[in-house]
Design a protein around this motif. Structure first.
Motif, PDB file in Angstrom:
ATOM      1  N   GLY A  57       0.836  -1.194   0.000  1.00  0.00           N
ATOM      2  CA  GLY A  57       0.000   0.000   0.000  1.00  0.00           C
ATOM      3  C   GLY A  57       0.869   1.241   0.000  1.00  0.00           C
ATOM      4  N   ASP A  59       2.116   5.024   1.436  1.00  0.00           N
ATOM      5  CA  ASP A  59       2.618   5.366   2.773  1.00  0.00           C
ATOM      6  C   ASP A  59       1.515   5.715   3.780  1.00  0.00           C
ATOM      7  OD1 ASP A  59       5.083   5.034   1.634  1.00  0.00           O
ATOM      8  OD2 ASP A  59       5.543   7.169   1.461  1.00  0.00           O
ATOM      9  N   GLY A 144      11.691   1.578   0.424  1.00  0.00           N
ATOM     10  CA  GLY A 144      12.308   1.174   1.683  1.00  0.00           C
ATOM     11  C   GLY A 144      13.544   0.294   1.529  1.00  0.00           C
ATOM     12  N   HIS A 182       5.448  -8.285  -5.395  1.00  0.00           N
ATOM     13  CA  HIS A 182       4.059  -8.254  -5.848  1.00  0.00           C
ATOM     14  C   HIS A 182       3.941  -9.174  -7.061  1.00  0.00           C
ATOM     15  CE1 HIS A 182       3.376  -4.724  -3.337  1.00  0.00           C
ATOM     16  NE2 HIS A 182       4.393  -4.109  -3.911  1.00  0.00           N
TER      17      HIS A 182
END
Ligand code: GLN
Length: 230
Positions: A57, A59, A144, A182
């Protein structure tokens, strides 16, 4: 009855990871395993589950999902033995802290000793990981970089892409499994879907299930090898 809960699809559904739940439920059904797939919306009470699925998702929604899960007793469900399969934002949320855009640091759920900082570049593209000698294919899209404390094994070794840090992808800690991939990753990698399913129902392995997904997986691996992944 195997109960699978897809957590907050409206917050953690940006990258299509809801497909992981559909794949698991269908592969269970085709084997005659009784299964229930629940989409737990952010306004619903979080149902008890054998397996929780956390997707990727953005942030803001990721931060809200942490708050909602902390208040919904998710940690307790996990300590009671529920399995978790998490992707990207889902992985970051399980850790002790994560930074989002602007480098502000937020508390995670603290279920895994993991810290996510902002990398200097965003990782977008193919993510290929070797997991116990088998290739896991997928794609990543995140800002990240994640490091883990002791007692946490990586899910696998990165062959292409960044994953956690360019070396490893994801983690395994008891019944918490996570990856940056993903795809949805369980649609692209039927062998991984079956490993998750087997763990969720407490079996060593499941009988083979022939499907077009195997052919798609093989052709994806071949295509990546032609791109220089071997
Ligand atoms: N918001 C997180 C990041 O950009 C996770 C993104 C994702 O789930 N793909 O790092």
């Amino acid at each position: 009855m195997l109960t699978i809960v897809q957590v907050y699809p409206e917050l953690l559904g940006t990258y299509g990871d809801g497909g992981n739940g559909l794949v698991l439920a269908e592969r269970a059904r085709r084997r005659g395993i009784a299964v229930r797939l629940i989409h737990a919306g952010m306004d619903d009470q979080l149902a008890s589950a054998d397996l929780y699925l956390l997707g990727g998702g953005e942030d803001g929604p990721q931060r809200l999902a942490v708050e909602l899960l902390a208040n919904a007793g998710f940690g307790q469900q996990v300590s009671n033995g529920a399995m978790v399969f998490a992707v990207c934002a889902g992985l970051q949320m399980l850790g002790t802290s994560f930074s989002v855009h602007g480098d502000d640091e937020y508390r995670g759920l603290g279920l895994v000793p993991a810290v996510t900082t902002r990398a200097t570049t965003r990782a977008v593209g193919d993510l290929v990981t070797e997991v116990n000698g088998t290739l896991m294919v997928g794609f990543e899209n995140h800002g990240g970089a994640t490091s883990f404390g002791s007692g946490v094994d990586p899910l696998g070794t990165v062959v292409r892409g960044r994953g956690n840090d360019g070396q490893t992808d994801g983690c395994r800690m008891g019944r918490i499994w996570a990856t940056y991939a993903h795809g949805p990753v369980l649609a692209l990698n039927p062998w991984l879907a079956d490993a998750v399913l087997a763990e969720a129902i407490g079996r060593d392995q499941l009988e083979p299930l022939d499907s077009v997904a195997d052919r798609l997986y093989e052709s994806r691996c071949r295509a990546l090898m032609n791109l220089g992944v071997d």
